[in-house]
Motif scaffolding. Sequence first.
Motif: not given
Length: 576
Positions: A32-53
Amino acid sequence: MNTTEQQFLKELDDKLWKAADKLRSNLDAANYKHIVLGLIFLKYVSDAFAARQHELRKLFQTESDELYHLPREDYDGDAEYRAALEEELEVLDYYREANVFWVPRTARWSTLKEKVALPIGSVLWQDAQGKDVKLRSVSWLIDNALDEIEKSNEKLKGILNRIGQFQLDNDKLIGLINSFSDTSFSQPVYKGQKLDLRSKDILGHVYEYFLGQFALAEGKQGGQYYTPKSIVTLIVEMLEPYRGRVYDPAMGSGGFFVSSDRFIEEHASEQHYDPTEQKKHISIYGQESNPTTWKLAAMNLAIRGIDFNFGRKNADTFLDDQHPDLRADFVMANPHFNQKEWWHESLAEDVRWKYGTPPKGNANFAWMQHMLHHLAPVGSMALLLANGSMSSNTSGEGDIRRHLVEEDLVECMVALPGQLFTNTQIPACIWFLTKDKSGGFSPNKVKKRTRRGEVLFIDARQLGYMRDRVLRDFTIEDVRKLADTFHAWQRGEEEFGTAYEDVPGFCKSASLEEIKKHDFVLTPGRYVGAPEQEGDGEPFAEKMARLTAQLKAQFEESDRLEAEIKRNLGGLGYEL
């Protein structure tokens, strides 16, 4: 961080861990670490993208103001202008030039949050051929987002784990997504106070916290990818990798690299550097044999915007060196202690065994010589090993250690306290080595004194505190004490500002001749001696006379009491 920021992060850790822990009824921590860490990663890249936008939107609108000299409402209400602005905001190069991962619309967190609420079978969007794409499951939706991100970012190809294989309940995944969505990582507010924390700082912290929690949950297996933060911090503080090539041949989840990045941010101002500019002078190289851990490390660095070279693939460091020509300025590693299954006959005449062929049943000195092989002429390295490496004479290890000392490669030995690791109770030490003790400037522009023929021994076994029933940790003061002792010895009073002094029971600067007298055993306890006891001011001769008289009086009282006991027993008809 101030107290408010620390409280915010602690509550965030607790909240997200509780949300993630609900998956434990279905999966063990290793999965289950793969699921949680994968979601953290998705949240990060999306937040970083939104901040740049958001940044680009403000920039484009400012340029529009300057170009048209019109009130904002005159063109904000113009549908053609708005469409042109939205189209411009989707230009990929604007994001890549700012080192921000491109996130396609279907992979953005806002899309994820919106679509998971739909019934299974609902139409999500149309593909490039105009066909309807329907929602199959929440795990499929997450995997689709990961697929799209990998396709759009060469650096991420092959490192994001998919979660569809685990066949998770949709409601539990939706709950986890909502838990991450409820927190603002971009502009966090805590108890009415806006915090000065960036999205990548918060998510990086959460990622690191989860790695630690998963390591604890997995026990011995989890410890293979996680080195305790305080030990990583100690090594980085002692080596000070401000600039140059940094290499970890057994990188696990990349903790040394993350700590190096954090070190630059925290200490750049002390050296009058700009952190952003300074990071351009650091190059990261790593290797890891475990494919899962290799991916964790890549995600760990990507989530912080750190560039890296981990080779073409996960691979065995001894048999398939991914950086054969690398000569690094700083080498740091925590390989498996006393690794038994490592040898292959192809390694018999390996060029790396300059100081002796390591025993086939223990890789300790194989790791050390591999790191020395990749160390630049004026570089420095730190290696965590089991205590046995400091004294063992079996299978040629004593000869290798003797050669290392005679070649004047050993700079400092640190004995660590027990119970620092989640995965082993084996006592550990840190070896600090360098190929150049002649003084002058190091790759990080720090001036060192001549240290030829000297080795610093530090016994840190009495430092630290018990974090809980089983784990010990270092305080910030402990780390600072150890680093300052090393730097004072290494640089001298003129450069460091504080003179080094031997402290009985803690540290000792020994000559190679002294080490030779101890048969090249490098255990700090042999050199630092016992700590001095605080004196009470009473002269030794007077103290001995007083204690002798006191002892004589106690013996006499003992004889008197014994005679009285015998007399009393005799009166009762008993004899001794």
